[in-house]
Design a protein around this motif. Structure first.
Motif, PDB file in Angstrom:
ATOM      1  N   LEU A   1      56.172  21.865   6.026  1.00  0.00           N
ATOM      2  CA  LEU A   1      56.608  20.587   5.473  1.00  0.00           C
ATOM      3  C   LEU A   1      56.495  20.648   3.951  1.00  0.00           C
TER       4      LEU A   1
ATOM      5  N   LYS B   1      57.388  14.791   1.618  1.00  0.00           N
ATOM      6  CA  LYS B   1      56.923  14.932   3.007  1.00  0.00           C
ATOM      7  C   LYS B   1      57.081  13.619   3.764  1.00  0.00           C
ATOM      8  N   ARG B   2      56.667  12.516   3.140  1.00  0.00           N
ATOM      9  CA  ARG B   2      56.796  11.211   3.805  1.00  0.00           C
ATOM     10  C   ARG B   2      58.260  10.897   4.095  1.00  0.00           C
TER      11      ARG B   2
ATOM     12  N   TRP C   1      60.718  12.976   4.459  1.00  0.00           N
ATOM     13  CA  TRP C   1      61.226  13.898   5.472  1.00  0.00           C
ATOM     14  C   TRP C   1      60.786  13.475   6.871  1.00  0.00           C
ATOM     15  N   LEU C   2      59.513  13.147   7.023  1.00  0.00           N
ATOM     16  CA  LEU C   2      58.991  12.743   8.325  1.00  0.00           C
ATOM     17  C   LEU C   2      59.556  11.390   8.756  1.00  0.00           C
ATOM     18  N   ARG C   3      59.724  10.482   7.780  1.00  0.00           N
ATOM     19  CA  ARG C   3      60.276   9.169   8.100  1.00  0.00           C
ATOM     20  C   ARG C   3      61.698   9.284   8.637  1.00  0.00           C
TER      21      ARG C   3
ATOM     22  N   GLY D   1      62.689  11.604  10.486  1.00  0.00           N
ATOM     23  CA  GLY D   1      62.647  12.330  11.749  1.00  0.00           C
ATOM     24  C   GLY D   1      62.630  13.832  11.601  1.00  0.00           C
TER      25      GLY D   1
ATOM     26  N   GLU E   1      61.266  17.731  10.935  1.00  0.00           N
ATOM     27  CA  GLU E   1      60.159  18.565  11.390  1.00  0.00           C
ATOM     28  C   GLU E   1      59.996  19.738  10.435  1.00  0.00           C
ATOM     29  N   PRO E   2      58.911  20.509  10.567  1.00  0.00           N
ATOM     30  CA  PRO E   2      58.748  21.677   9.698  1.00  0.00           C
ATOM     31  C   PRO E   2      59.934  22.631   9.802  1.00  0.00           C
TER      32      PRO E   2
END
Length: 302
Positions: free
Chosen positions: A99, A106-107, A109-111, A113, A115-116
């Protein structure tokens, strides 16, 4: 030797040991025993890629290939473009999926949806440069991380040449690539050679690209980017486990290793070493927090 103290509420809470190699000034600690410079080796490896025939799309690519980037959008797009110019996609990368280093990226990207992914790993720019150089030379792509691959042999020779000493040991870095052990003094010498090389040479092209594009070397608010933006003429490259190296042409070079790998001691020690070279450095205090508020600082004491 002790190179930094952690001060909390006026008391010395703990200390950090380490070594500081200085070209152009006094060194501190055992600067001749080999260690693994981790990502501080990256600019030296980029010199090796140019020596092996890498033709970047533009000089700014050299800054990203030398980077431990934060995987902000502009980093990821450039890695993708380097690969595409070589006729490759992100699936060719052999670094591990990760990530973004940037907490904001990072936030986001994760928000969304996400993934690494390998292209998000902070070393993906270096790996893209590895692959592009293999394509130029017709070298195997699947095995580009093997120690006996012609690419890695070239990079080892380059690091040895720039540091002025033989490679003392080989290991595998966090990204899966071979990492070469040299001394802190050898690392400082290598960085000095980058900034003092003749214009147009591989060494100088890497140094010039890093100075012209500091945002590509790390990211928004990251230490290397902040320092190079604030100090024109400086190149600096952080490495994992408390490593950093920096140089300014006509002034000198510094390489340091915090023995316990503490990141928090890295910047204060680096700034103190640069001040000893007579440079005007920015004030970037390493704050110690207690309950979410400043209650102390990390300061260099060597």
């Amino acid at each position: 030797m002790i190179v930094a103290e952690v001060i909390r509420s006026g008391f010395v809470e703990s200390v950090h040991h380490g070594v500081v190699a200085v070209v152009g000034g006094a060194s501190f600690g055992d600067v001749e025993s080999p260690f693994f410079p981790r990502s501080s080796n990256k600019p030296l490896q980029t010199v090796g890629l140019l020596t092996a025939g890498l033709v970047p799309r533009e000089e700014a690519d050299l800054a990203l290939i030398s980077a431990s980037h934060d995987a902000e959008t502009f980093h990821v797009e450039r890695v993708r473009a380097i690969l595409a110019a070589a006729g490759l996609g992100p699936e060719a990368l052999r670094c591990p999926a990760d990530l973004p280093l940037s907490e904001t990226a990072k936030r986001d990207w994760l928000r969304a949806g996400g993934e690494p992914e390998r292209i998000l790993m902070n070393c993906s720019g270096k790996h893209a440069g590895f692959l592009a150089t293999c394509v130029v030379n017709g070298w195997p792509l699947e095995s580009y991380l093997e120690v006996d691959h012609p690419l890695q042999k070239t990079l080892a020779d380059t690091v040895s040449r720039l540091s002025g000493e033989p490679i003392a040991a080989l290991a595998v870095d966090g990204c899966g690539a071979p990492i070469f052990a040299i001394s802190p003094l050898g690392l400082a010498r290598a960085f000095q050679r980058l900034v003092e090389a003749e214009p147009g040479t591989p060494e100088r092209r890497v140094a010039d690209a890093m100075r012209a594009h500091p945002e590509l070397v790390a990211g928004t608010g990251s230490e290397d980017t902040v320092l190079m933006t604030a100090m024109p003429g400086l190149i600096v490259k952080r490495g994992a486990d408390g490593v950093s190296a920096a140089a300014v042409a006509g002034v000198g070079a510094v390489a340091l290793k915090i023995s316990d790998g503490a990141t928090r001691a890295r910047v204060p020690v680096l700034l103190a070493a640069l001040r000893r070279l007579g440079l005007d450095v920015p004030d970037l205090p390493e704050v110690v927090l207690g309950g979410g508020r400043p209650v102390g600082e990390v300061r260099a004491v060597f």
